[in-house]
Design an enzyme around this catalytic site. Sequence first.
Site, PDB file in Angstrom:
ATOM      1  N   ALA A 143       7.155   1.937   4.128  1.00 22.26           N
ATOM      2  CA  ALA A 143       7.671   2.539   5.458  1.00 22.26           C
ATOM      3  C   ALA A 143       8.018   1.426   6.081  1.00 22.26           C
ATOM      4  CB  ALA A 143       6.297   3.108   5.159  1.00 22.26           C
TER       5      ALA A 143
ATOM      6  N   ASP B 283      -5.394  -0.682   4.508  1.00 23.87           N
ATOM      7  CA  ASP B 283      -3.369  -0.663   4.727  1.00 23.87           C
ATOM      8  C   ASP B 283      -3.502   0.399   6.234  1.00 23.87           C
ATOM      9  OD1 ASP B 283      -0.920  -0.443   5.277  1.00 23.87           O
ATOM     10  OD2 ASP B 283      -0.345   0.002   3.214  1.00 23.87           O
TER      11      ASP B 283
END
EC number: 3.5.1.25
Length: 381
Positions: free
Chosen positions: A144, A272
């Site tokens: 990402a 994360d």
Amino acid sequence: MSAAGPLQQGQQCQQLQGNILTSSGWVQGSIDFSERVLAIHGSATDPSLNQEHYILPGFVDLHVHGAGGKDTMDAGTAITTIARKLAQHGTTSMLATTMTAPMPDLEAALLALGTVCKQRSAGSARVLGVHLEGPYINPGKLGAQPDFALSGSLEQVKKLHAIAPIRLITVAPEVNGHLDLVRELTAMGMRVQLGHTLGTYDDGVAALANGASSFTHLYNAMSRLDHRAPGMVGAALAHAEFSEIIPDLLHVHPGAIKVAMRAIPKLYCVTDSTAASGMPDGEYMLGRQVVHKCLGGVRLADGTLAGSTLTMDQALRNLVSIGLDIADASKRVSTYAADFLGMSERGRLQANTYADMVVLDRALKLIAVYIEGEKIDLENA
């Protein structure tokens, strides 16, 4: 059981009672503390034999992009919002994690982070420094991350490090020149993780031999394990002492988490977490990327997982739900991450460590958080 020195002038002694997870095991009794743990009194216990609360070391998260609608790349006061939101979920210390981005964006983000690293704000997790996740990654394994990957240089890292303390840096070791960079960064005292990589098993082994010491979100955004091509995952499982993993049960199957726990002695958990953490479903920013929170996860428009909405208290509960006992789970959300950074004064409860603690009820619901002795307001968590 254990005792520290006398109180300093102006300090006040506080006390908690319950099942205390100390460095030497469970103790049923009391813990005296101010900014640091002063003494622990009591006797060894099996907490399943009583109904008292659990008192565990505060959670240590080394991979945090955002929370509460804010992202570390927003610069300004974003990190204060992030650190306060995560403190309400038991994170007592953390690394602010950047995204791969153009250098001016990184410099602006680190300028804001540098100030916060020097002084903890009331009600906030301690920001220990920066995890630079890129831009020194493989453009073929962005995950990402935005497409701003660079071949790294020591001069560039030193320039960023002068703005804010970089404690951890993610590197793809197969990129030209990066094996030397791994060695140079390690010599500077930085921890180097391998991640966002298409490197082979041999690339991983070579990087470990040159000073790399962990892996970024194990299994995700790295070359996979195959019996004839073990990949970066194989290098981690065969040789690593440390690695981070995301236990939201979306990024990694519980069975794969258990494989990693058997292979990697000090596998530690990270969230994360993104700006979407602690927020309703909708669109948020992850660096320059638009991400979508829905169905308990965060994804790019094409469905790629893009960080998480995980909090560390939920990480603990998830680990217990897949079969870990509370003491083992606690080490993986606290102690091992602190060990990885070489911090003996955090991630554990014993005399003279910082009074970073979480108190949980018998269902592992968070009921109190203390950061360096300060009780955190959980009402708006």
